[in-house]
Design a protein around this motif. Structure first.
Motif, PDB file in Angstrom:
ATOM      1  N   ARG A  66       0.817  -1.209   0.000  1.00 22.47           N
ATOM      2  CA  ARG A  66       0.000   0.000   0.000  1.00 22.47           C
ATOM      3  C   ARG A  66       0.856   1.266   0.000  1.00 22.47           C
ATOM      4  O   ARG A  66       0.541   2.230  -0.696  1.00 22.47           O
ATOM      5  CB  ARG A  66      -0.946   0.017   1.196  1.00 22.47           C
ATOM      6  CG  ARG A  66      -2.083  -0.969   1.051  1.00 22.47           C
ATOM      7  CD  ARG A  66      -3.073  -0.849   2.180  1.00 22.47           C
ATOM      8  NE  ARG A  66      -4.110  -1.865   2.060  1.00 22.47           N
ATOM      9  CZ  ARG A  66      -5.294  -1.779   2.645  1.00 22.47           C
ATOM     10  NH1 ARG A  66      -5.592  -0.738   3.411  1.00 22.47           N
ATOM     11  NH2 ARG A  66      -6.185  -2.735   2.492  1.00 22.47           N
ATOM     12  N   GLY A  70       0.712   3.340  -3.430  1.00 19.45           N
ATOM     13  CA  GLY A  70       0.127   4.661  -3.246  1.00 19.45           C
ATOM     14  C   GLY A  70       1.116   5.769  -3.551  1.00 19.45           C
ATOM     15  O   GLY A  70       0.766   6.782  -4.164  1.00 19.45           O
ATOM     16  N   ARG A  73       1.548   5.938  -7.330  1.00 20.14           N
ATOM     17  CA  ARG A  73       0.339   6.495  -7.942  1.00 20.14           C
ATOM     18  C   ARG A  73       0.270   8.018  -7.718  1.00 20.14           C
ATOM     19  O   ARG A  73       0.004   8.784  -8.636  1.00 20.14           O
ATOM     20  CB  ARG A  73      -0.888   5.809  -7.343  1.00 20.14           C
ATOM     21  CG  ARG A  73      -2.203   6.242  -7.875  1.00 20.14           C
ATOM     22  CD  ARG A  73      -3.411   5.447  -7.355  1.00 20.14           C
ATOM     23  NE  ARG A  73      -3.240   4.764  -6.100  1.00 20.14           N
ATOM     24  CZ  ARG A  73      -3.049   3.441  -5.960  1.00 20.14           C
ATOM     25  NH1 ARG A  73      -3.000   2.651  -7.021  1.00 20.14           N
ATOM     26  NH2 ARG A  73      -2.918   2.908  -4.764  1.00 20.14           N
ATOM     27  N   LEU A  74       0.532   8.448  -6.484  1.00 18.43           N
ATOM     28  CA  LEU A  74       0.466   9.868  -6.164  1.00 18.43           C
ATOM     29  C   LEU A  74       1.557  10.650  -6.898  1.00 18.43           C
ATOM     30  O   LEU A  74       1.288  11.716  -7.471  1.00 18.43           O
ATOM     31  CB  LEU A  74       0.570  10.087  -4.656  1.00 18.43           C
ATOM     32  CG  LEU A  74       0.502  11.536  -4.197  1.00 18.43           C
ATOM     33  CD1 LEU A  74      -0.831  12.179  -4.570  1.00 18.43           C
ATOM     34  CD2 LEU A  74       0.739  11.619  -2.695  1.00 18.43           C
ATOM     35  N   VAL A 100      -6.765   9.927  -8.255  1.00 17.14           N
ATOM     36  CA  VAL A 100      -6.081   9.379  -7.083  1.00 17.14           C
ATOM     37  C   VAL A 100      -7.102   9.130  -5.970  1.00 17.14           C
ATOM     38  O   VAL A 100      -7.131   8.058  -5.368  1.00 17.14           O
ATOM     39  CB  VAL A 100      -4.950  10.308  -6.592  1.00 17.14           C
ATOM     40  CG1 VAL A 100      -4.419   9.862  -5.240  1.00 17.14           C
ATOM     41  CG2 VAL A 100      -3.821  10.360  -7.614  1.00 17.14           C
ATOM     42  N   GLU A 104      -7.327   5.564  -4.051  1.00 13.98           N
ATOM     43  CA  GLU A 104      -6.333   5.517  -2.975  1.00 13.98           C
ATOM     44  C   GLU A 104      -6.974   5.226  -1.627  1.00 13.98           C
ATOM     45  O   GLU A 104      -8.006   5.772  -1.280  1.00 13.98           O
ATOM     46  CB  GLU A 104      -5.572   6.845  -2.911  1.00 13.98           C
ATOM     47  CG  GLU A 104      -4.421   6.834  -1.926  1.00 13.98           C
ATOM     48  CD  GLU A 104      -3.447   5.706  -2.190  1.00 13.98           C
ATOM     49  OE1 GLU A 104      -3.256   4.885  -1.274  1.00 13.98           O
ATOM     50  OE2 GLU A 104      -2.884   5.646  -3.302  1.00 13.98           O
ATOM     51  N   TYR A 109      -1.849   9.773   1.616  1.00 13.92           N
ATOM     52  CA  TYR A 109      -1.847  10.060   0.189  1.00 13.92           C
ATOM     53  C   TYR A 109      -3.164  10.705  -0.234  1.00 13.92           C
ATOM     54  O   TYR A 109      -3.179  11.590  -1.094  1.00 13.92           O
ATOM     55  CB  TYR A 109      -1.570   8.796  -0.618  1.00 13.92           C
ATOM     56  CG  TYR A 109      -0.231   8.172  -0.319  1.00 13.92           C
ATOM     57  CD1 TYR A 109       0.880   8.934   0.016  1.00 13.92           C
ATOM     58  CD2 TYR A 109      -0.074   6.792  -0.362  1.00 13.92           C
ATOM     59  CE1 TYR A 109       2.107   8.356   0.287  1.00 13.92           C
ATOM     60  CE2 TYR A 109       1.152   6.204  -0.089  1.00 13.92           C
ATOM     61  CZ  TYR A 109       2.231   6.985   0.230  1.00 13.92           C
ATOM     62  OH  TYR A 109       3.449   6.402   0.492  1.00 13.92           O
ATOM     63  N   ARG A 110      -4.265  10.276   0.362  1.00 11.03           N
ATOM     64  CA  ARG A 110      -5.563  10.899   0.087  1.00 11.03           C
ATOM     65  C   ARG A 110      -5.548  12.366   0.524  1.00 11.03           C
ATOM     66  O   ARG A 110      -6.060  13.241  -0.181  1.00 11.03           O
ATOM     67  CB  ARG A 110      -6.695  10.151   0.791  1.00 11.03           C
ATOM     68  CG  ARG A 110      -6.973   8.760   0.220  1.00 11.03           C
ATOM     69  CD  ARG A 110      -8.193   8.139   0.874  1.00 11.03           C
ATOM     70  NE  ARG A 110      -9.374   8.976   0.707  1.00 11.03           N
ATOM     71  CZ  ARG A 110     -10.115   9.057  -0.408  1.00 11.03           C
ATOM     72  NH1 ARG A 110      -9.778   8.357  -1.471  1.00 11.03           N
ATOM     73  NH2 ARG A 110     -11.173   9.835  -0.458  1.00 11.03           N
TER      74      ARG A 110
END
Length: 124
Positions: A66, A70, A73-74, A100, A104, A109-110
């Motif tokens: 994760r 994450g 992705r971010l 995202v 996510e 990250y969110r």
């Protein structure tokens, strides 16, 4: 951000165990580290996983996945967002952060994606 997260101790453990094959020793410190990291990456059933070495190893692996997925992705989305912003395409820049947020699970990250999206609220 609401609180500072330090994943360095977790990353060191993951590297020793997952990459170098060291055995996972479930000491109190390791249990605390895994439990805390699981909360930080939105895994709610960590305590049951920590009852066995196999469960703890699976938890270590999932937390690591994760964090890595994450982060990738971010970072990719932020790079694309900045490219869109440079050309004045704020709709596409905002969409990168919405993408995202759509997938996510890691709260940190969110939060970063939401902050970026909020920062663009006044843009055309």
């Amino acid at each position: 951000m609401s609180k500072e997260i330090d994943w360095d101790p977790f990353r060191a453990l993951a590297q020793r165990v997952l990459r170098h094959g060291a055995p996972l020793e479930l000491t109190d410190d390791v249990r605390t580290l895994l439990s805390r990291t699981a909360r930080e990456v939105a895994i709610s059933d960590a305590e049951s996983a920590l009852k066995t070495n196999a469960g703890a190893l699976e938890l270590l692996s999932e937390c690591s996945r994760r964090i890595q997925d994450g982060s990738w992705r971010l970072m990719r989305a932020l790079n694309q967002m900045y490219r869109h912003q440079k050309t004045g395409d704020f709709d596409s820049a905002r969409q990168e952060m919405r993408n995202v947020l759509a997938v996510e699970v890691v709260p940190l990250y969110r939060e970063i994606a939401q902050e970026q999206l909020d920062d663009m609220a006044d843009e055309p």
